[in-house]
Design a protein around this motif. Sequence first.
Motif, PDB file in Angstrom:
ATOM      1  N   PHE A 100     -73.808  14.602 -71.104  1.00 54.70           N
ATOM      2  CA  PHE A 100     -74.945  14.850 -70.224  1.00 54.70           C
ATOM      3  C   PHE A 100     -74.876  13.804 -69.115  1.00 54.70           C
ATOM      4  N   LEU A 145     -77.786  11.484 -68.082  1.00 60.56           N
ATOM      5  CA  LEU A 145     -78.407  10.691 -69.143  1.00 60.56           C
ATOM      6  C   LEU A 145     -77.520   9.471 -69.391  1.00 60.56           C
ATOM      7  N   THR A 154     -79.294  12.278 -78.198  1.00 63.19           N
ATOM      8  CA  THR A 154     -79.461  13.738 -78.254  1.00 63.19           C
ATOM      9  C   THR A 154     -78.721  14.318 -79.449  1.00 63.19           C
ATOM     10  N   HIS A 210     -80.865  14.973 -82.339  1.00 62.44           N
ATOM     11  CA  HIS A 210     -82.032  15.818 -82.058  1.00 62.44           C
ATOM     12  C   HIS A 210     -82.519  16.575 -83.286  1.00 62.44           C
ATOM     13  N   ILE A 241     -88.302  15.337 -77.312  1.00 62.67           N
ATOM     14  CA  ILE A 241     -88.244  16.655 -76.674  1.00 62.67           C
ATOM     15  C   ILE A 241     -87.922  16.518 -75.190  1.00 62.67           C
ATOM     16  N   ARG A 250     -86.178  14.193 -73.797  1.00 65.89           N
ATOM     17  CA  ARG A 250     -84.749  13.885 -73.673  1.00 65.89           C
ATOM     18  C   ARG A 250     -83.935  15.168 -73.835  1.00 65.89           C
ATOM     19  N   ALA A 251     -84.345  15.984 -74.797  1.00 68.60           N
ATOM     20  CA  ALA A 251     -83.641  17.258 -75.009  1.00 68.60           C
ATOM     21  C   ALA A 251     -83.762  18.142 -73.767  1.00 68.60           C
ATOM     22  N   ARG A 285     -84.025  17.151 -70.671  1.00 62.13           N
ATOM     23  CA  ARG A 285     -83.115  16.660 -69.640  1.00 62.13           C
ATOM     24  C   ARG A 285     -81.672  16.998 -70.001  1.00 62.13           C
ATOM     25  N   ALA A 286     -81.373  16.968 -71.295  1.00 66.69           N
ATOM     26  CA  ALA A 286     -80.016  17.313 -71.729  1.00 66.69           C
ATOM     27  C   ALA A 286     -79.717  18.767 -71.386  1.00 66.69           C
TER      28      ALA A 286
END
Lengths: 284, 323
Positions: A114, A117, A125, A128, B179, B181-182, B184-185
């Motif tokens: 990513f 990031l 991530t 997650h 969430i 961060r997810a 943005r991923a």
Amino acid sequence: MQKTAQAKQSPGTAAETPPSILSVNNIEVIYDHVILVLKGVSLEVPRGGIVALLGANGAGKSTTLKAISNLLGAERGVVTKGSIEYENTPVHASSPDELVKSGCIQVMEGRHCFEHLTVDENLLTGAHTRGNARASIKRDLELVYSYFPRLKDRRNSLAGYISGGEQQMTAIGRALMSRPKMILLDEPSMGLAPQLVEEIFEIVKQLNTDQGVSVLLAEQNTNMALRYAQYGYVLENGRVVMDGDAKTLRENEDIKEFYLGISGGDKKSFREFKHYKRRKRWLA
Amino acid sequence: MLFVLETVISGALAGIMYSLVALGFVLIFKASGVFNFSQGVMALFAALTLVGLLSGTIPFTNTDNPALALPVWAAIPLTIFVMFIVAVLIEKFILRHLVNQEHIILFMAMVGLTYVFEGVGDMMWGSDVKVLDLGLPQGAWDWLFDTHDLYVEKIEMVAAATAAVLVTVLAVFFQKTRIGRALRAVADDHQAALSVGISLRNIWIIVWSAAGIVALAAGVMWGAKSGVQFSLSLIALKALPVLILGGFTSIPGAIVGGLIIGIGEKLVEVFSGELIAAAFAGLIEIDPGVFSATENWFAYVLALFFLMFRPQGLFGEKIIERV
């Protein structure tokens, strides 16, 4: 800490679990309803083993991995025949996130970090699917940094700005954060300097022995792959054309000639080769 | 001087109202790369739903039943819930089937969605102009008027405060939570996000719901100011230049872009005629009145200028190029 993980892993596995963690039986994959890419591929990955999937560009290596991890759907591909069993349960209908939760994760070809990031966030991530288990995620983050010390120096840089090797490390580290039992590693050597390739393969090998992670490795770099894998499959045009122990494959004459670039005993004469080439030029 | 200040303040506050709409665009664009053309109509739909619930309108019948009228504290959460259902439906019937398609296909789907929204909104709640009365303060802010002689509308102050709260909450959500961060991923690379086990469906439902809530905020502010009617959906067109200025992927960009456009267009509208007339005084006689109604297109000129010199906008994501 690495040692304890190993100790926990080893006693249980040998006793009651079946030999293979992943088995693919005769699968066919069709893209966009028309393009038949895999024409009956079967393979087995033993628990705790490293298996190499070899072949040239377009042979179907990536497609096989994506069929297993179920990332095919996003590319309009579909498995039309055969079955895929992970941990003895069919995973044909599981979504990628369900598979990651059950411990099977893919590291995609071309790294796919990513970019906007940071390295830290990229790794996070990967965790997650583990929800908000902060303490154990933090511990695993440090574990990943212990495997990839050079990432630690760059933990706050955007992943888009780190080197190709570091990106590959980030991608593998990110997969580790999900606590996988099985990693589908797609072409980790792509576009990297030989020395870095070696470094990355060493780390994969170490993960395999320390953490007991099984690895299915798709590689064009046959030489390197067969040095680290125990078993290999050779794909051509969507079919498995050969399989065997890494040692047997390394010594096979065809593999030597076509994939390792080492020619066999009786060399073909250069003149013959030239003749063949000349015949193809029909206007000369 | 006081008049300039007043112009700037009223421009800034109008700009904040644009920002509220632009914010909804940014959310969806960031997480799915989809340009949600229907954001303006979503604001209209949210406002219509809220008015309908407040006045006890029975959907699809165009009749009011005062007995069913809900109080404000119940109507707002219920509207938010309706926007959540809308998000689920959009994911289920549109996004899921168009995953990984060309941008233009998704854009056309959004254009279609815009008209569906408009039509369904009309059918459910009727097409007449409605008054939205949430008890938001109206008129000028007396204190400021009395002490500093400045005319500032209360409703605009409320809009500014709402925008500030929304932006803060969203920024914290995006930067600090799992969430976020997810999200943005997914915005960066949705295949890679899938591969690490982020469920795109959940992410889409979350962003569309968030955009729905932002649309509700925008719809309420604009609706309270000028009534809930079809023209409300056209404010989306004013949000476009804001996005180009601020950057399609930046939440602070939406706010700063809104402010620049809001203030810029007010200043140009009010002063450009006089300035030009003064500049050419003695050479040609220019009627300052000719340079009026620039408010409608000034924003687009500014946007064009930005497209030429800084296409990613002021706060747009850096285009990462590796050599």
